[in-house]
Design an enzyme around this catalytic site. Structure first.
Site, PDB file in Angstrom:
ATOM      1  N   VAL A 266      53.152  17.750  23.641  1.00 35.09           N
ATOM      2  CA  VAL A 266      54.086  16.892  22.914  1.00 35.09           C
ATOM      3  C   VAL A 266      53.204  15.797  22.327  1.00 35.09           C
ATOM      4  CG1 VAL A 266      56.049  15.326  23.072  1.00 35.09           C
ATOM      5  CG2 VAL A 266      56.021  17.449  24.420  1.00 35.09           C
ATOM      6  N   PRO A 267      52.893  15.851  21.028  1.00 36.91           N
ATOM      7  CA  PRO A 267      51.738  15.121  20.481  1.00 36.91           C
ATOM      8  C   PRO A 267      51.952  13.620  20.284  1.00 36.91           C
ATOM      9  CG  PRO A 267      52.855  16.294  18.728  1.00 36.91           C
ATOM     10  CD  PRO A 267      53.554  16.685  20.005  1.00 36.91           C
ATOM     11  N   CYS A 268      52.043  12.901  21.373  1.00 35.54           N
ATOM     12  CA  CYS A 268      52.191  11.448  21.274  1.00 35.54           C
ATOM     13  C   CYS A 268      50.934  10.805  20.697  1.00 35.54           C
ATOM     14  CB  CYS A 268      52.535  10.840  22.630  1.00 35.54           C
ATOM     15  SG  CYS A 268      51.452  11.321  23.984  1.00 35.54           S
ATOM     16  N   HIS A 269      49.808  11.527  20.695  1.00 39.89           N
ATOM     17  CA  HIS A 269      48.592  10.972  20.100  1.00 39.89           C
ATOM     18  C   HIS A 269      48.703  10.883  18.585  1.00 39.89           C
ATOM     19  CE1 HIS A 269      48.124  15.365  20.195  1.00 39.89           C
ATOM     20  NE2 HIS A 269      47.300  15.261  19.167  1.00 39.89           N
ATOM     21  N   ARG A 270      49.701  11.533  17.995  1.00 37.35           N
ATOM     22  CA  ARG A 270      49.907  11.452  16.546  1.00 37.35           C
ATOM     23  C   ARG A 270      50.818  10.294  16.151  1.00 37.35           C
ATOM     24  NH1 ARG A 270      51.147  17.913  16.000  1.00 37.35           N
ATOM     25  NH2 ARG A 270      49.189  18.635  16.947  1.00 37.35           N
TER      26      ARG A 270
END
Length: 301
Positions: A266-270
């Protein structure tokens, strides 16, 4: 409370490395130091020679190691994901991939992403704090350090990262989210998930990754919005808030992003701050920059 931490003396970084699923498992520590130096000194545009000296490598050795790890050179990484570039990226609405052309990176040969199929536990299930839930876990080497993988019979439930030696802290952080669950160390159960997550060759629609989201209704809505952000792009907290129909809830969205139990997948780094800044990341801003650079390399592969 059934949560337990059966990490023994045998579960040391050496023991974990025996289960290494990434041939270049040791690369991340060197890469982490290079990314950290780039992040601190990006205004000086440090040369390959300067970066190599800082980590005790030869320029040629670092060039090969970093390029093998990220798919782009240290120079390409510096140009693509320094803080200044990230600010400009978001303020201009420019996708990272398009920006890569601007800095001379090769264009994409194919577009990969994690094909994820997900479901959410009901709010009632979440309120029990994991009661009646068995979560199996294991530590695996990944491109971003040691990965703690947690699975249930319904799919991947947790993914966290830590540096070697910090396994206990990572487990305590994750298990504390569901304190009434039963935790069982089972690397045989988690290894297939780790292999699937970190192997771009397996990011295809016919091999979807099963994920279960365990959180409040608001958190799950935020995490579902994060899953919509394509690889190579970034999104602000305010844009995510608007996407879920709560435009005034940017601060609450930021908190939900920070509580994401499925880092990377779940790409919270984006997710970036309004100014485009690479704001705080639960597993370290350096790791966030590394993920963005690694993804840029995959897009250019």
């Amino acid at each position: 409370m059934n949560a337990r931490l059966p990490l023994t003396a045998a579960m040391t970084p050496t023991a974990i490395l025996q289960h290494d699923i990434t041939p270049e498992g040791d690369d991340y520590e060197i890469v982490r130091r290079v990314v950290e130096k780039i992040s601190l000194d990006y205004r000086d545009q440090p040369s390959l020679e300067v970066l190599a000296e800082a980590v005790g490598e030869t320029p040629t050795g670092l060039q090969k190691l970093f390029t093998r790890w990220a798919g782009i050179s240290p120079k390409g990484f510096l140009q693509a994901v320094t803080l200044d570039h990230a600010r400009r990226l978001l303020s201009e609405g420019m996708p990272l991939l398009e920006a890569s052309y601007e800095v001379g990176m090769s264009g994409p040969g194919r577009l990969h992403d994690l094909f994820v199929t997900h479901e959410a536990m009901s709010p009632g299930d979440y309120k029990t704090r994991g009661a009646g839930l068995t979560i199996r876990y294991g530590f695996h080497i990944s491109p971003f350090g040691v990965a703690l993988v947690m699975v249930t019979d319904r799919g991947l439930a947790g993914l966290a990262f830590n540096d070697a030696g910090d396994e206990r802290a990572a487990f305590a952080d994750m298990s504390g989210r569901w304190p009434n669950a039963t935790f069982v160390e089972d690397m045989a159960a988690t290894a297939p998930y780790a292999a699937r997550i970190f192997d771009p060759a397996r990011w295809r629609s016919e091999e979807k990754l099963r994920v279960v989201l365990i959180g409040t209704d608001f958190q799950v809505r935020v995490w579902q919005a994060l899953l919509k952000i394509p690889m190579g792009r970034a999104c602000s907290y305010s844009a995510i808030a608007a996407d879920i129909g709560a435009p005034a809830a940017s601060r609450a969205v930021g908190a939900a992003v920070g509580a994401n139990p499925l880092s990377f997948v779940v790409p919270c780094h984006r997710a970036l701050g309004k100014s485009g800044a690479l704001t705080g990341y639960h597993w370290g801003v350096t790791r966030k920059r590394a993920m963005l650079g690694w993804e840029a390399g995959q897009l250019g592969a």
